[in-house]
Design a protein around this motif. Structure first.
Motif, PDB file in Angstrom:
ATOM      1  N   ALA A 206       6.440   3.845  12.789  1.00 55.71           N
ATOM      2  CA  ALA A 206       5.376   2.914  12.420  1.00 55.71           C
ATOM      3  C   ALA A 206       5.533   2.520  10.960  1.00 55.71           C
ATOM      4  O   ALA A 206       5.784   3.371  10.101  1.00 55.71           O
ATOM      5  CB  ALA A 206       4.016   3.555  12.640  1.00 55.71           C
ATOM      6  N   VAL A 207       5.404   1.223  10.703  1.00 51.04           N
ATOM      7  CA  VAL A 207       5.323   0.736   9.319  1.00 51.04           C
ATOM      8  C   VAL A 207       3.894   0.228   9.169  1.00 51.04           C
ATOM      9  O   VAL A 207       3.549  -0.866   9.617  1.00 51.04           O
ATOM     10  CB  VAL A 207       6.351  -0.373   9.030  1.00 51.04           C
ATOM     11  CG1 VAL A 207       6.306  -0.753   7.559  1.00 51.04           C
ATOM     12  CG2 VAL A 207       7.750   0.078   9.419  1.00 51.04           C
ATOM     13  N   TYR A 208       3.073   1.047   8.579  1.00 52.36           N
ATOM     14  CA  TYR A 208       1.629   0.821   8.532  1.00 52.36           C
ATOM     15  C   TYR A 208       1.276   0.093   7.240  1.00 52.36           C
ATOM     16  O   TYR A 208       1.402   0.637   6.141  1.00 52.36           O
ATOM     17  CB  TYR A 208       0.910   2.169   8.625  1.00 52.36           C
ATOM     18  CG  TYR A 208      -0.590   2.104   8.671  1.00 52.36           C
ATOM     19  CD1 TYR A 208      -1.253   1.751   9.848  1.00 52.36           C
ATOM     20  CD2 TYR A 208      -1.343   2.415   7.549  1.00 52.36           C
ATOM     21  CE1 TYR A 208      -2.643   1.710   9.890  1.00 52.36           C
ATOM     22  CE2 TYR A 208      -2.738   2.384   7.580  1.00 52.36           C
ATOM     23  CZ  TYR A 208      -3.373   2.019   8.753  1.00 52.36           C
ATOM     24  OH  TYR A 208      -4.748   1.977   8.814  1.00 52.36           O
ATOM     25  N   LEU A 209       0.891  -1.168   7.380  1.00 49.53           N
ATOM     26  CA  LEU A 209       0.608  -2.013   6.225  1.00 49.53           C
ATOM     27  C   LEU A 209      -0.875  -2.022   5.906  1.00 49.53           C
ATOM     28  O   LEU A 209      -1.716  -2.195   6.801  1.00 49.53           O
ATOM     29  CB  LEU A 209       1.083  -3.442   6.493  1.00 49.53           C
ATOM     30  CG  LEU A 209       2.550  -3.636   6.881  1.00 49.53           C
ATOM     31  CD1 LEU A 209       2.850  -5.120   7.074  1.00 49.53           C
ATOM     32  CD2 LEU A 209       3.491  -3.030   5.863  1.00 49.53           C
ATOM     33  N   THR A 210      -1.194  -1.858   4.625  1.00 47.84           N
ATOM     34  CA  THR A 210      -2.581  -1.950   4.173  1.00 47.84           C
ATOM     35  C   THR A 210      -2.660  -2.939   3.018  1.00 47.84           C
ATOM     36  O   THR A 210      -1.663  -3.229   2.350  1.00 47.84           O
ATOM     37  CB  THR A 210      -3.106  -0.587   3.701  1.00 47.84           C
ATOM     38  OG1 THR A 210      -2.415  -0.202   2.498  1.00 47.84           O
ATOM     39  CG2 THR A 210      -2.906   0.488   4.757  1.00 47.84           C
ATOM     40  N   GLY A 211      -3.856  -3.457   2.773  1.00 46.63           N
ATOM     41  CA  GLY A 211      -4.060  -4.354   1.651  1.00 46.63           C
ATOM     42  C   GLY A 211      -3.393  -5.704   1.845  1.00 46.63           C
ATOM     43  O   GLY A 211      -3.017  -6.089   2.957  1.00 46.63           O
ATOM     44  N   ALA A 212      -3.241  -6.423   0.750  1.00 45.02           N
ATOM     45  CA  ALA A 212      -2.602  -7.745   0.756  1.00 45.02           C
ATOM     46  C   ALA A 212      -1.797  -7.895  -0.523  1.00 45.02           C
ATOM     47  O   ALA A 212      -2.163  -7.341  -1.572  1.00 45.02           O
ATOM     48  CB  ALA A 212      -3.651  -8.850   0.852  1.00 45.02           C
ATOM     49  N   PRO A 213      -0.692  -8.642  -0.477  1.00 44.19           N
ATOM     50  CA  PRO A 213       0.138  -8.791  -1.684  1.00 44.19           C
ATOM     51  C   PRO A 213      -0.612  -9.515  -2.801  1.00 44.19           C
ATOM     52  O   PRO A 213      -1.418 -10.416  -2.554  1.00 44.19           O
ATOM     53  CB  PRO A 213       1.321  -9.626  -1.192  1.00 44.19           C
ATOM     54  CG  PRO A 213       1.323  -9.482   0.292  1.00 44.19           C
ATOM     55  CD  PRO A 213      -0.105  -9.322   0.684  1.00 44.19           C
ATOM     56  N   GLU A 310       1.438   0.136   0.950  1.00 45.74           N
ATOM     57  CA  GLU A 310       0.246  -0.438   0.329  1.00 45.74           C
ATOM     58  C   GLU A 310       0.653  -1.753  -0.327  1.00 45.74           C
ATOM     59  O   GLU A 310       1.178  -1.780  -1.442  1.00 45.74           O
ATOM     60  CB  GLU A 310      -0.331   0.552  -0.683  1.00 45.74           C
ATOM     61  CG  GLU A 310      -0.768   1.866  -0.057  1.00 45.74           C
ATOM     62  CD  GLU A 310      -1.182   2.895  -1.094  1.00 45.74           C
ATOM     63  OE1 GLU A 310      -2.396   3.151  -1.217  1.00 45.74           O
ATOM     64  OE2 GLU A 310      -0.289   3.416  -1.785  1.00 45.74           O
ATOM     65  N   LEU A 311       0.420  -2.831   0.390  1.00 44.67           N
ATOM     66  CA  LEU A 311       0.903  -4.144  -0.055  1.00 44.67           C
ATOM     67  C   LEU A 311       0.350  -4.527  -1.418  1.00 44.67           C
ATOM     68  O   LEU A 311       1.041  -5.177  -2.223  1.00 44.67           O
ATOM     69  CB  LEU A 311       0.532  -5.204   0.972  1.00 44.67           C
ATOM     70  CG  LEU A 311       1.218  -5.092   2.337  1.00 44.67           C
ATOM     71  CD1 LEU A 311       0.570  -6.050   3.339  1.00 44.67           C
ATOM     72  CD2 LEU A 311       2.709  -5.377   2.224  1.00 44.67           C
ATOM     73  N   ASP A 312      -0.878  -4.139  -1.715  1.00 45.86           N
ATOM     74  CA  ASP A 312      -1.502  -4.548  -2.972  1.00 45.86           C
ATOM     75  C   ASP A 312      -0.916  -3.825  -4.181  1.00 45.86           C
ATOM     76  O   ASP A 312      -1.185  -4.204  -5.328  1.00 45.86           O
ATOM     77  CB  ASP A 312      -3.010  -4.325  -2.909  1.00 45.86           C
ATOM     78  CG  ASP A 312      -3.385  -2.893  -2.565  1.00 45.86           C
ATOM     79  OD1 ASP A 312      -2.655  -2.252  -1.785  1.00 45.86           O
ATOM     80  OD2 ASP A 312      -4.418  -2.402  -3.074  1.00 45.86           O
ATOM     81  N   LYS A 313      -0.093  -2.787  -3.939  1.00 46.29           N
ATOM     82  CA  LYS A 313       0.503  -2.049  -5.049  1.00 46.29           C
ATOM     83  C   LYS A 313       1.966  -2.426  -5.300  1.00 46.29           C
ATOM     84  O   LYS A 313       2.601  -1.896  -6.205  1.00 46.29           O
ATOM     85  CB  LYS A 313       0.378  -0.548  -4.808  1.00 46.29           C
ATOM     86  CG  LYS A 313      -1.063  -0.054  -4.827  1.00 46.29           C
ATOM     87  CD  LYS A 313      -1.138   1.455  -4.668  1.00 46.29           C
ATOM     88  CE  LYS A 313      -2.593   1.919  -4.705  1.00 46.29           C
ATOM     89  NZ  LYS A 313      -2.689   3.395  -4.523  1.00 46.29           N
TER      90      LYS A 313
END
Length: 775
Positions: A206-213, A310-313
């Motif tokens: 699993a590639v679990y994506l959170t947040g937004a770029p 964590e996309l936002d990071k």
């Protein structure tokens, strides 16, 4: 920013990822879900084996698997895809294997040799062959400059729940719910003659994506961050990467495609993403609404591994020479340019085994510590997407690339994308800023276009930055360097006069623009022939299109010269058979083979030919009933060969620590075979596709213990008695003898793990074509 769960994880309700969920009680899990505003799935069993069937990948694979067991796959694909440095060889092999018609949709694009700039008529000869094959066997033919292979397949062939096999390593359409697999040509041949693609069950990560770029962060930044975290440790090697989590829906479809295509550089086997309304809109825009369906994992799905992103990071990234995993943030590089670039240059000297090598990277740093680059490229299946070019245009609007050394080139991935970008003004903004806009072409990605000057530094939104991938020739005193970056930061660098710059500086300028697609372009120019093959059509053969030479079955014994020993941690297919100008020779196996390992070990071909000539002499003596030539007789005596001369084949092999990273091109193996290669010895194989290429060309993929590495040296001989009996009998290892130049002998054990019955049959026959001919 990125966390790795190596022992697996549960995904609950598609929203909550839980590591080691089996160690938690149901009430604990229920509490975690309630905290996320969700309820525990009804009657959760938390049985890992059954829950592993609930991943998106497992469900797609089950629909394509003809084996009857989930532990082994025998897959039939919905469609096939090739480009113009692979389809000629594939069709020639398929014809020799008994193909009469294309049994599934098969698209042939012309995006690698489309310039027709090197080799005279031979590139366009290949294109005419491809069109005649499409007419004769019922295929789809995309003319040169119309689209790069993966852009076309995304636009016209992808579909949720489908599987596509392509003869290009970047066959990745997971963001559109399509599992793409990149393999060497013989695996497509198997599909063309009604066989299956076979492999053991693949784990799913699993590639679990959170947040937004954040503004200024693009798909290449996300992709490079993931590659940097998982490539060197082999975390997802031969696995399926399944993108899930709330962050998926925060990404535009083009953004997802840009991340997805780069999963190849993690060494994973395939990829797939959950789908949503944005994917549905994409297919509606393309006039293919039936290609959409919602794909989600089950309410309680078990993954063999997991990656939390964590996309936002994530910050704007750069992958420095010579691999996409050599990653830094642009901020980190800008803060420590001398230290980092000096390390890159030292690593390059070691890798290229040239203590005098001078990349000139540290000379790109000015007195203020700023890094100056010479060239920017945004191109191909990763860089040339609609959203990437729009973003570059928004940054460049009203600015200038300048009139100095720095140059910026843009290659939209397809003519429909070019038209949409023209209509919304992006192309005009780029041209007015000094960028050069070109047609759909893969050249900058594999060394056939925009080669920088000697000791030049190029930043590219393409897929790879391997040595010489940009077209330089170190053996002739030419060297340049490529760093991978996102289109946004490349445009930011262009806007800042060629000074390496993070796109965060221009983040406020970036905004989404409506995507449009004009399918009439393809209706007017693409030949659509599936199901309409015409037996009366004659294939058009140019003078460079040659059949495969005769391949002999595996002999009872092998006596092989060690033609090359490569001790680099990883050996790419670009080093085994160079890309770039050699691509024009891909339809001529004999000519192409002369370039095998030419940049890595220039003496390899000479050594392999010496061994090959000895076998030709041996074979002629056997066929004519004459005594063995003196040099063959002496070699047999030194090696201790006994029995009839016809039972022992002389040939060559190579040793490499971890060969096969990179391209799917079968020629990395077939060029060795054409020169008499019979095996590779490795500590491990970098990719399944390279190991498959070896097997399909009748070459044995031996494994040696790591402690044996120092035993191998060039021009020694390896005697493997009883190899045919061992392969036929299902043995997984053989005893061999290493014979040094001084005649000294050492015993060694060579393993042959994981060979299926079909693999063994192909090796015994000498290659896949022979195997099918025998049947």
């Amino acid at each position: 920013m990125i966390k790795l769960f190596g022992k697996g994880a549960w995904l609950l309700k598609g929203a909550v990822l839980v590591e080691d969920a089996d160690k938690k009680s149901v009430p604990q899990l229920s509490e975690e879900l309630r905290a996320a505003g969700l309820e525990l799935p009804e009657k959760p069993s938390f049985d890992k084996k059954s829950a592993a069937r609930g991943t998106i990948a497992a469900k797609i694979i089950a629909e394509h698997n003809a084996s009857g067991t989930e532990d082994d796959y025998r897959l039939r694909f919905d469609s096939l895809a090739s480009h113009d440095i692979t389809y000629v060889g594939i069709i020639q092999t398929a014809l020799a294997s008994g193909m009469k018609k294309f049994p599934v949709p098969y698209v042939m694009t012309n995006c690698h040799n489309s310039l027709c700039a090197v080799g005279g008529t031979i590139n366009e000869d290949d294109h005419l062959f491809g069109l005649s094959a499409a007419k004769k066997f019922g295929g789809e033919f995309v003319p040169a400059h119309l689209a790069v292979i993966h852009s076309y397949v995304r636009e016209m062939m992808s579909g949720c729940g489908r599987m596509i096999l392509g003869s290009d390593s970047h066959t990745r359409y997971g963001a559109l719910g399509t599992m793409g697999v990149g393999e060497g040509g013989p695996e497509l041949v198997k599909q063309l003659v009604g066989r299956t693609y076979d492999l053991p069950r693949a784990d799913v990560a699993a590639v679990y994506l959170t947040g937004a770029p954040k503004p200024g962060v693009g798909p290449q930044d996300v992709a490079l961050a993931i590659i940097g975290a998982v490539f060197k440790n082999g975390f997802v090697k031969n696995k399926v990467m399944e993108f899930v989590g709330p962050g998926v829906s925060k990404l535009p479809v083009d953004f997802r495609c840009g991340v997805d295509v780069m999963t190849t550089e993690t060494a994973c086997w395939s990829s797939v993403w959950r789908t949503d309304e944005k994917v549905e809109e994409y297919f509606n825009i393309h006039g293919r609404p039936d290609a959409y369906k919602r794909l989600d994992p089950d309410d309680a799905a078990w993954y063999d591994a997991a990656i939390v992103v964590e996309l936002d990071k994530i910050k704007p990234m750069v992958a420095l020479p010579f691999h996409p995993s050599c990653v830094y943030t642009i901020d980190e590089l800008s803060a420590n340019p001398h230290e980092i670039l000096k390390k890159v240059e030292e690593d390059a000297r070691r890798k290229l085994e040239n203590p005098e090598l001078d990349l000139g990277l540290t000379e790109k740093i000015d007195e203020n510590g700023k890094i100056h680059v010479d060239q920017g490229i945004i191109a191909g299946c990763s860089g040339g997407t609609f959203d990437n070019v729009v973003a570059a245009a928004q940054i460049m609007k009203g600015r200038s690339t300048g009139s100095g050394e720095f140059a910026l080139s843009i290659y939209p991935g397809s003519q429909p994308a070019m038209l949409a970008l023209t209509n919304n003004g992006s192309i005009a903004d780029l041209i007015e800023a000094g960028a050069v806009v070109k047609t759909a072409f893969c050249g900058p990605c594999f060394g056939a276009g925009d080669t920088p000057a000697n000791r030049g530094f190029s930043i590219r939104h393409t897929t790879r930055n391997f040595p010489n991938r940009e077209g330089s020739k170190p053996g002739e005193g030419q060297i340049s360097s490529v760093a991978l970056m996102d289109a946004r930061s490349i445009a930011a660098t262009a806007a800042n006069g060629g000074v390496l710059t993070s796109a965060e500086r221009y983040g406020e300028l970036l905004h989404e623009m409506p995507y449009s697609f004009c399918g009439d372009i393809y209706k007017k120019k693409v030949f659509h022939g599936y199901g309409k093959g015409d037996d009366d059509v004659e294939l058009i053969y140019g003078p460079n299109i040659k059949p495969w030479p005769k391949v002999w079955p595996l002999a009872e014994n092998l006596l092989l010269m060690m033609a090359s020993v490569i001790t680099d941690p990883v050996t790419t297919t670009d080093e085994l058979i160079p890309s770039g100008e050699t691509s024009s020779l891909r339809s001529n196996p004999i000519k192409l083979a002369q370039f095998a390992l030419s940049r890595k070990d220039p003496l390899y071909v000479k050594r392999a030919k010496e061994a090959e000539q000895l076998d030709i002499a041996r074979r002629e003596a056997v066929e004519k009933g004459k005594p063995l030539p003196c040099e063959v007789k002496k070699l047999f005596e030194i090696a201790g060969v006994s029995g009839a001369a016809g039972e022992t084949m002389i040939g060559s092999l190579i040793f490499a620590v971890k060969p096969g990273d990179g391209s799917a091109r079968e020629q990395a193996a077939s060029s060795q075979k054409v020169l008499g290669g019979q095996a590779n010895i490795a500590e491990e194989y970098a990719t399944k596709r390279y190991r498959s290429n070896l097997i399909n060309w009748g070459m044995i993929p031996f494994i040696a213990d790591k402690g044996d590495r120092d035993k191998f040296e060039t021009e020694q001989w390896v005697f493997i008695p009883g190899i045919r009996k061992a392969v036929a009998g299902g043995e997984d290892k053989v005893e061999a003898q290493l014979i040094g130049k001084d005649g000294a002998k050492k015993k060694i054990t060579l393993a042959m793990p994981g060979l299926s019955e079909d693999d063994r049959a192909v090796i015994l026959a000498g290659c896949l074509m022979n195997h099918y001919a025998n049947e």
